[in-house]
Design a protein around this motif. Structure first.
Motif, PDB file in Angstrom:
ATOM      1  N   PRO A  74     -10.054   3.420  20.730  1.00  0.00           N
ATOM      2  CA  PRO A  74      -9.391   4.823  21.289  1.00  0.00           C
ATOM      3  C   PRO A  74      -9.082   5.634  20.006  1.00  0.00           C
ATOM      4  CG  PRO A  74      -8.308   3.143  22.209  1.00  0.00           C
ATOM      5  CD  PRO A  74      -9.358   2.376  21.404  1.00  0.00           C
ATOM      6  N   ARG A  75      -8.489   4.720  18.955  1.00  0.00           N
ATOM      7  CA  ARG A  75      -8.356   6.044  17.657  1.00  0.00           C
ATOM      8  C   ARG A  75      -9.534   6.585  17.246  1.00  0.00           C
ATOM      9  NH1 ARG A  75      -3.275   4.592  14.962  1.00  0.00           N
ATOM     10  NH2 ARG A  75      -2.179   3.059  16.605  1.00  0.00           N
ATOM     11  N   GLN A  76     -10.803   5.844  17.212  1.00  0.00           N
ATOM     12  CA  GLN A  76     -11.940   6.265  16.451  1.00  0.00           C
ATOM     13  C   GLN A  76     -12.586   7.378  17.518  1.00  0.00           C
ATOM     14  OE1 GLN A  76     -11.430   3.036  16.721  1.00  0.00           O
ATOM     15  NE2 GLN A  76     -11.402   2.471  14.573  1.00  0.00           N
ATOM     16  N   GLU A  90     -23.198  10.051  13.588  1.00  0.00           N
ATOM     17  CA  GLU A  90     -24.181   9.554  14.610  1.00  0.00           C
ATOM     18  C   GLU A  90     -23.014   9.035  15.790  1.00  0.00           C
ATOM     19  OE1 GLU A  90     -25.822   5.868  16.790  1.00  0.00           O
ATOM     20  OE2 GLU A  90     -24.952   5.494  15.018  1.00  0.00           O
ATOM     21  N   TYR A  91     -21.958   8.434  15.331  1.00  0.00           N
ATOM     22  CA  TYR A  91     -20.921   7.949  16.382  1.00  0.00           C
ATOM     23  C   TYR A  91     -20.539   9.099  16.897  1.00  0.00           C
ATOM     24  CZ  TYR A  91     -16.944   5.648  18.396  1.00  0.00           C
ATOM     25  OH  TYR A  91     -15.876   4.855  19.283  1.00  0.00           O
ATOM     26  N   ALA A  92     -20.146  10.257  16.399  1.00  0.00           N
ATOM     27  CA  ALA A  92     -19.683  11.629  17.204  1.00  0.00           C
ATOM     28  C   ALA A  92     -20.409  11.928  18.088  1.00  0.00           C
ATOM     29  CB  ALA A  92     -19.326  12.735  16.265  1.00  0.00           C
ATOM     30  N   GLU A  93     -22.071  11.997  17.791  1.00  0.00           N
ATOM     31  CA  GLU A  93     -22.981  12.296  18.669  1.00  0.00           C
ATOM     32  C   GLU A  93     -22.983  11.474  20.066  1.00  0.00           C
ATOM     33  OE1 GLU A  93     -25.158  14.959  18.765  1.00  0.00           O
ATOM     34  OE2 GLU A  93     -25.031  15.343  16.644  1.00  0.00           O
ATOM     35  N   TYR A 106      -9.622   8.032  25.728  1.00  0.00           N
ATOM     36  CA  TYR A 106     -10.364   7.773  24.609  1.00  0.00           C
ATOM     37  C   TYR A 106     -10.753   6.338  24.561  1.00  0.00           C
ATOM     38  CZ  TYR A 106      -7.641  11.675  22.860  1.00  0.00           C
ATOM     39  OH  TYR A 106      -7.338  13.114  22.855  1.00  0.00           O
ATOM     40  N   GLY A 107      -9.958   5.321  25.191  1.00  0.00           N
ATOM     41  CA  GLY A 107     -10.346   4.096  25.351  1.00  0.00           C
ATOM     42  C   GLY A 107     -11.451   3.704  26.158  1.00  0.00           C
TER      43      GLY A 107
END
Length: 157
Positions: A48-50, A16-19, A36-37
C-alpha cells in the motif's frame, strides 16, 4: 542537453512500477474504487505504501480518486475535488456524522470497492495493454472483508 521532457521525446516519464499502477487505476470503473493495498495485491508487487507513493507523485495522470485509503476517508487536502468526482460518478458514500471534522462524507467501502471482476484479459485501458485479469478470492472471515485480488498466472510478461 535540452530540458525536453520524456513525453516530448516520445518516452515515458514514469517509472515502470508507476506505469503498472496506472494500468490498474485505469481499469477501475467509474463509481468504484480500489484501495492502495488492493492495487499492490493485484500487481503482486510492492504494498500500500508504494502504491500510495506512486499516486502522490504521479496520480494526476490517471483517475486518482478511484485509488483510496482502506478506511474510506477522503484524501486529506483533496476532499472537495475527490467528492466532486465521486458525486459525478455515483460512487457510494456514507454521510458524515455531525462529529466528523468538516462533515465530509466517507466512501462506503462495502459497496464502492471493486474486486476486479470483468477486467479485460491481456489488455486494458492503458496504452500498451498488459493489465492483468483478476482472479477473485474472498478473504477469510478474520480479514477485512474485502475481496482479495490476485494477478492471473502468466498475465504479465
Amino acid at each position: 542537453m535540452s530540458e525536453e521532457s520524456g513525453a516530448e521525446q516520445g518516452l515515458s516519464t514514469y517509472p515502470e512500477y508507476a506505469e503498472r499502477v496506472f494500468e490498474v487505476a485505469e481499469l477501475i470503473p467509474p463509481g468504484r474504487v480500489m484501495t492502495y493495498g488492493d492495487v499492490a495485491e493485484w500487481l503482486e508487487e510492492g504494498g500500500p505504501r508504494q502504491v500510495g507513493r506512486v499516486m502522490a507523485l504521479y496520480g494526476d495522470a490517471v483517475p486518482w480518486w478511484r485509488v483510496v485509503r482502506a478506511d474510506g476517508r477522503l484524501l486529506p487536502g483533496h476532499e472537495l475535488r475527490a467528492l466532486g468526482h465521486y458525486r459525478a460518478e455515483g460512487t457510494p458514500l456514507r454521510e458524515a456524522s455531525r462529529a466528523a471534522e468538516g462533515h465530509v462524507p466517507r466512501l462506503d467501502m462495502r459497496r464502492a470497492r471493486w474486486d476486479g471482476a470483468g477486467a479485460p484479459e491481456g489488455g486494458g485501458a492503458a496504452a500498451g495493454g498488459g493489465a492483468a485479469r483478476a482472479d477473485v478470492a474472498r478473504r477469510d472471515a478474520a480479514g477485512s472483508g474485502g475481496a482479495a485480488l490476485r494477478q492471473a498466472p502468466g498475465a504479465h510478461t
